[in-house]
Design a protein around this motif. Structure first.
Motif, PDB file in Angstrom:
ATOM      1  N   LEU A  93      15.770 -39.540   1.346  1.00 61.04           N
ATOM      2  CA  LEU A  93      17.051 -39.332   0.689  1.00 61.04           C
ATOM      3  C   LEU A  93      17.631 -40.696   0.312  1.00 61.04           C
ATOM      4  CD1 LEU A  93      19.245 -37.222  -0.051  1.00 61.04           C
ATOM      5  CD2 LEU A  93      20.159 -37.535   2.268  1.00 61.04           C
ATOM      6  N   VAL A  94      17.876 -40.901  -0.976  1.00 59.00           N
ATOM      7  CA  VAL A  94      18.377 -42.181  -1.482  1.00 59.00           C
ATOM      8  C   VAL A  94      19.819 -41.984  -1.923  1.00 59.00           C
ATOM      9  CG1 VAL A  94      18.010 -44.053  -3.121  1.00 59.00           C
ATOM     10  CG2 VAL A  94      16.054 -42.749  -2.270  1.00 59.00           C
ATOM     11  N   LEU A  95      20.740 -42.733  -1.309  1.00 55.38           N
ATOM     12  CA  LEU A  95      22.170 -42.541  -1.553  1.00 55.38           C
ATOM     13  C   LEU A  95      22.755 -43.553  -2.533  1.00 55.38           C
ATOM     14  CD1 LEU A  95      23.194 -41.820   2.138  1.00 55.38           C
ATOM     15  CD2 LEU A  95      22.709 -40.158   0.329  1.00 55.38           C
ATOM     16  N   ASP A  96      21.923 -44.420  -3.082  1.00 50.71           N
ATOM     17  CA  ASP A  96      22.389 -45.424  -4.049  1.00 50.71           C
ATOM     18  C   ASP A  96      22.233 -44.849  -5.456  1.00 50.71           C
ATOM     19  OD1 ASP A  96      22.477 -48.053  -2.208  1.00 50.71           O
ATOM     20  OD2 ASP A  96      20.738 -46.835  -1.700  1.00 50.71           O
ATOM     21  N   MET A  97      23.323 -44.440  -6.037  1.00 47.31           N
ATOM     22  CA  MET A  97      23.256 -43.726  -7.313  1.00 47.31           C
ATOM     23  C   MET A  97      23.274 -44.647  -8.522  1.00 47.31           C
ATOM     24  SD  MET A  97      22.771 -40.780  -6.238  1.00 47.31           S
ATOM     25  CE  MET A  97      22.836 -39.900  -7.799  1.00 47.31           C
ATOM     26  N   GLU A  98      23.458 -45.953  -8.311  1.00 43.05           N
ATOM     27  CA  GLU A  98      23.489 -46.878  -9.446  1.00 43.05           C
ATOM     28  C   GLU A  98      22.159 -46.886 -10.201  1.00 43.05           C
ATOM     29  OE1 GLU A  98      24.039 -47.635  -6.331  1.00 43.05           O
ATOM     30  OE2 GLU A  98      26.126 -48.285  -6.115  1.00 43.05           O
ATOM     31  N   GLU A  99      21.079 -46.527  -9.505  1.00 39.35           N
ATOM     32  CA  GLU A  99      19.754 -46.565 -10.119  1.00 39.35           C
ATOM     33  C   GLU A  99      19.219 -45.167 -10.398  1.00 39.35           C
ATOM     34  OE1 GLU A  99      17.169 -49.686  -8.254  1.00 39.35           O
ATOM     35  OE2 GLU A  99      18.877 -49.887  -6.902  1.00 39.35           O
ATOM     36  N   HIS A 100      20.120 -44.209 -10.551  1.00 38.04           N
ATOM     37  CA  HIS A 100      19.728 -42.807 -10.739  1.00 38.04           C
ATOM     38  C   HIS A 100      18.732 -42.631 -11.877  1.00 38.04           C
ATOM     39  CE1 HIS A 100      20.086 -38.676 -12.272  1.00 38.04           C
ATOM     40  NE2 HIS A 100      20.446 -38.331 -11.053  1.00 38.04           N
ATOM     41  N   SER A 101      19.072 -43.134 -13.049  1.00 39.01           N
ATOM     42  CA  SER A 101      18.203 -42.915 -14.208  1.00 39.01           C
ATOM     43  C   SER A 101      16.867 -43.627 -14.048  1.00 39.01           C
ATOM     44  CB  SER A 101      18.895 -43.379 -15.495  1.00 39.01           C
ATOM     45  OG  SER A 101      19.227 -44.749 -15.425  1.00 39.01           O
ATOM     46  N   LEU A 102      16.892 -44.827 -13.461  1.00 40.30           N
ATOM     47  CA  LEU A 102      15.654 -45.571 -13.227  1.00 40.30           C
ATOM     48  C   LEU A 102      14.756 -44.825 -12.261  1.00 40.30           C
ATOM     49  CD1 LEU A 102      14.213 -48.290 -13.855  1.00 40.30           C
ATOM     50  CD2 LEU A 102      15.334 -49.217 -11.818  1.00 40.30           C
ATOM     51  N   ALA A 103      15.350 -44.273 -11.195  1.00 38.04           N
ATOM     52  CA  ALA A 103      14.587 -43.538 -10.187  1.00 38.04           C
ATOM     53  C   ALA A 103      13.978 -42.272 -10.770  1.00 38.04           C
ATOM     54  CB  ALA A 103      15.482 -43.202  -9.000  1.00 38.04           C
ATOM     55  N   VAL A 104      14.766 -41.538 -11.523  1.00 38.38           N
ATOM     56  CA  VAL A 104      14.272 -40.285 -12.110  1.00 38.38           C
ATOM     57  C   VAL A 104      13.148 -40.563 -13.102  1.00 38.38           C
ATOM     58  CG1 VAL A 104      14.900 -38.341 -13.592  1.00 38.38           C
ATOM     59  CG2 VAL A 104      16.421 -39.024 -11.715  1.00 38.38           C
ATOM     60  N   SER A 105      13.321 -41.587 -13.921  1.00 39.83           N
ATOM     61  CA  SER A 105      12.282 -41.946 -14.884  1.00 39.83           C
ATOM     62  C   SER A 105      10.982 -42.326 -14.181  1.00 39.83           C
ATOM     63  CB  SER A 105      12.775 -43.105 -15.753  1.00 39.83           C
ATOM     64  OG  SER A 105      11.755 -43.554 -16.617  1.00 39.83           O
ATOM     65  N   TRP A 106      11.094 -43.125 -13.118  1.00 36.36           N
ATOM     66  CA  TRP A 106       9.908 -43.529 -12.351  1.00 36.36           C
ATOM     67  C   TRP A 106       9.226 -42.311 -11.736  1.00 36.36           C
ATOM     68  CZ3 TRP A 106       8.693 -42.712  -7.273  1.00 36.36           C
ATOM     69  CH2 TRP A 106       7.571 -43.406  -6.786  1.00 36.36           C
ATOM     70  N   ALA A 107      10.003 -41.417 -11.136  1.00 39.36           N
ATOM     71  CA  ALA A 107       9.432 -40.243 -10.476  1.00 39.36           C
ATOM     72  C   ALA A 107       8.724 -39.341 -11.472  1.00 39.36           C
ATOM     73  CB  ALA A 107      10.528 -39.470  -9.742  1.00 39.36           C
ATOM     74  N   GLU A 108       9.319 -39.148 -12.627  1.00 37.66           N
ATOM     75  CA  GLU A 108       8.683 -38.307 -13.649  1.00 37.66           C
ATOM     76  C   GLU A 108       7.402 -38.940 -14.151  1.00 37.66           C
ATOM     77  OE1 GLU A 108      11.765 -37.806 -16.519  1.00 37.66           O
ATOM     78  OE2 GLU A 108      12.756 -36.177 -15.407  1.00 37.66           O
ATOM     79  N   ARG A 109       7.423 -40.254 -14.328  1.00 40.56           N
ATOM     80  CA  ARG A 109       6.245 -40.961 -14.844  1.00 40.56           C
ATOM     81  C   ARG A 109       5.071 -40.890 -13.866  1.00 40.56           C
ATOM     82  NH1 ARG A 109       8.822 -45.083 -15.781  1.00 40.56           N
ATOM     83  NH2 ARG A 109       8.131 -46.598 -14.211  1.00 40.56           N
ATOM     84  N   HIS A 110       5.378 -40.885 -12.566  1.00 40.81           N
ATOM     85  CA  HIS A 110       4.315 -40.930 -11.565  1.00 40.81           C
ATOM     86  C   HIS A 110       4.079 -39.595 -10.851  1.00 40.81           C
ATOM     87  CE1 HIS A 110       3.625 -45.230 -11.917  1.00 40.81           C
ATOM     88  NE2 HIS A 110       4.929 -45.389 -11.994  1.00 40.81           N
ATOM     89  N   GLY A 111       4.731 -38.552 -11.326  1.00 39.28           N
ATOM     90  CA  GLY A 111       4.484 -37.231 -10.762  1.00 39.28           C
ATOM     91  C   GLY A 111       5.052 -37.020  -9.375  1.00 39.28           C
ATOM     92  N   HIS A 112       6.124 -37.730  -9.023  1.00 35.23           N
ATOM     93  CA  HIS A 112       6.786 -37.536  -7.731  1.00 35.23           C
ATOM     94  C   HIS A 112       7.947 -36.567  -7.913  1.00 35.23           C
ATOM     95  CE1 HIS A 112       5.118 -40.461  -4.818  1.00 35.23           C
ATOM     96  NE2 HIS A 112       4.733 -41.107  -5.900  1.00 35.23           N
ATOM     97  N   PRO A 113       7.980 -35.467  -7.179  1.00 34.24           N
ATOM     98  CA  PRO A 113       9.154 -34.585  -7.256  1.00 34.24           C
ATOM     99  C   PRO A 113      10.416 -35.338  -6.837  1.00 34.24           C
ATOM    100  CG  PRO A 113       7.354 -33.523  -6.062  1.00 34.24           C
ATOM    101  CD  PRO A 113       6.958 -34.964  -6.249  1.00 34.24           C
ATOM    102  N   ILE A 114      11.494 -35.083  -7.534  1.00 36.37           N
ATOM    103  CA  ILE A 114      12.774 -35.716  -7.208  1.00 36.37           C
ATOM    104  C   ILE A 114      13.880 -34.759  -7.612  1.00 36.37           C
ATOM    105  CG2 ILE A 114      12.990 -36.918  -9.423  1.00 36.37           C
ATOM    106  CD1 ILE A 114      14.167 -39.323  -7.855  1.00 36.37           C
ATOM    107  N   GLU A 115      14.918 -34.674  -6.805  1.00 40.46           N
ATOM    108  CA  GLU A 115      16.021 -33.782  -7.147  1.00 40.46           C
ATOM    109  C   GLU A 115      17.346 -34.417  -6.770  1.00 40.46           C
ATOM    110  OE1 GLU A 115      16.664 -30.364  -4.305  1.00 40.46           O
ATOM    111  OE2 GLU A 115      14.572 -30.816  -3.815  1.00 40.46           O
ATOM    112  N   ALA A 116      18.344 -34.179  -7.593  1.00 40.76           N
ATOM    113  CA  ALA A 116      19.691 -34.649  -7.299  1.00 40.76           C
ATOM    114  C   ALA A 116      20.343 -33.678  -6.318  1.00 40.76           C
ATOM    115  CB  ALA A 116      20.512 -34.734  -8.579  1.00 40.76           C
ATOM    116  N   VAL A 117      20.999 -34.233  -5.290  1.00 45.54           N
ATOM    117  CA  VAL A 117      21.724 -33.410  -4.324  1.00 45.54           C
ATOM    118  C   VAL A 117      23.126 -33.995  -4.177  1.00 45.54           C
ATOM    119  CG1 VAL A 117      19.774 -32.501  -3.020  1.00 45.54           C
ATOM    120  CG2 VAL A 117      20.627 -34.764  -2.475  1.00 45.54           C
ATOM    121  N   GLU A 118      24.117 -33.136  -4.120  1.00 46.83           N
ATOM    122  CA  GLU A 118      25.484 -33.640  -4.026  1.00 46.83           C
ATOM    123  C   GLU A 118      26.401 -32.623  -3.374  1.00 46.83           C
ATOM    124  OE1 GLU A 118      27.484 -33.047  -8.255  1.00 46.83           O
ATOM    125  OE2 GLU A 118      25.629 -34.222  -8.435  1.00 46.83           O
TER     126      GLU A 118
END
Length: 361
Positions: A93-118
């Protein structure tokens, strides 16, 4: 005379020795202290780089290969030794949201599931989280291992298959006419056809005699261990460069610092207090949870975090597998396999070019 002499008995050296032995090589491993007692023992054991989207593709490639290999490795070690490395898919669980778009882009590119939770959902999956923390990203497949158990299992898995020499420091590499021939220790010369240096933060110091040294330096990290209850906290949790790792038995690791103190490995009261405050700000329940331990380790830093894996230029038979910085445990299986491929002249599992000793970093 051994086929291969592995210098260094951390997780990188142990897994490299294991790969070489499984390939049929006659292996000697030499360690200046006890195997697995330096950064391997001190590390948290997250099977992912911290904030993985910040790392070069070369690190991601090693980590991804290792993540796929870990379930089989953990099962094999348990079967061979009776020691369970406690591979646990906690999710991260990553709580630093400043890099949200970077993290999502990386996860999609490398096939890692990722979901926003709030909001309510975030506190449903992690009830002890501080109320001021309201948004996060969950990578559900990220796992962890219990590092002391992993290193103990790795040692036991090789101790009957290799010659293991502990508490024996390598003083000098033996080189004759551009060919490595072994090493010298206080007990004398140890001959080998090939030598692989897996000495972590001490690698540059060992290679000084050859002139060119890889850019590897020690970086101290301190962490604290809470004596909690099972199920209090569910996920590996990252916030503001620090992390909490919940173990199966309820213990919780919190760290870690990045301190450029040379080879000084002592802990400090100031860092302990700072870690404690950061921990209970993340999870207030930790203010009522006793601290069981506080320790430090020396990570082998390298430029961009890309380790050096491959032949040492100008000395036939000499190889390096070192400089993994914060990612020795997550990249260890792939690094060991790649180093073994290169030492034995096999087709490598990954393109070795980014990890070459003379590669740009």
């Amino acid at each position: 005379m051994s086929d291969v002499l592995v210098v260094g008995g951390g997780i990188i050296g142990l897994l490299t020795a294991r790969e070489l032995a499984e390939a049929g090589a006659d292996v000697t491993l030499i360690e200046m202290g006890e195997t697995g007692r330096e950064s391997s023992w001190a590390g948290g054991g997250i099977i992912s780089p911290i904030y993985p989207w910040r790392y070069p593709e070369a690190v991601t490639a090693l980590a991804t290969w290792s993540q796929h290999a870990y379930p089989e490795l953990a099962e094999a070690l348990l079967r061979e030794t009776g020691i369970d490395p406690e591979l646990t898919p906690s999710g991260m669980l990553v709580l630093d949201m400043e890099e949200h778009s970077l993290a999502v882009s990386w996860a999609e590119r490398h096939g890692h599931p990722i979901e926003a939770v709030e909001g309510a959902h975030l506190h449903e999956i992690e009830p002890q989280l501080g109320t001021g923390l309201t948004r996060g990203l969950l990578l559900p497949r990220i796992a962890q291992v219990r590092t002391p158990r992993l290193t103990k299992a790795a040692r036991r898995s090789v101790e009957e298959r290799i010659q293991l020499r502990e508490n024996e420091e390598v003083l000098e590499l033996l080189v004759d006419s551009g060919q490595v021939t072994g090493v010298r220790t206080p007990d004398g010369a140890i001959q080998a056809r090939r030598v692989v240096i897996c000495t972590g933060a001490w690698t540059a110091r060992l290679l000084e005699q050859l002139g060119e040294t890889p850019d590897i330096a020690p970086v101290r990290g301190q962490m604290i261990l809470f004596y909690g209850k099972p199920g209090q906290i569910n996920h590996i949790t990252l916030h503001r460069e620090q992390y909490l790792i919940p173990r199966r038995d309820g213990r919780m690791l919190f760290g870690s610092t990045l301190e450029h103190t040379g080879f000084v490995k002592t802990t400090t009261a100031e860092v302990k207090e700072a870690l404690y405050r950061a921990a209970f700000e993340m999870f207030p329940v930790l203010k009522r949870t006793p601290i069981e331990d506080h320790w430090a380790g020396l990570r082998p830093s390298s430029p961009s975090g890309i380790p050096f894996i491959g032949a040492y230029p100008g000395v036939d038979g000499l190889f390096i597998n070192a400089g993994h910085f914060r990612n020795g445990l997550v990249t260890g299986p792939a690094s060991a396999r790649l180093a073994t491929d290169l030492i034995l002249g096999r087709t490598p599992i990954l393109d070795p070019a980014p990890y070459a000793v003379d590669a740009a970093r």
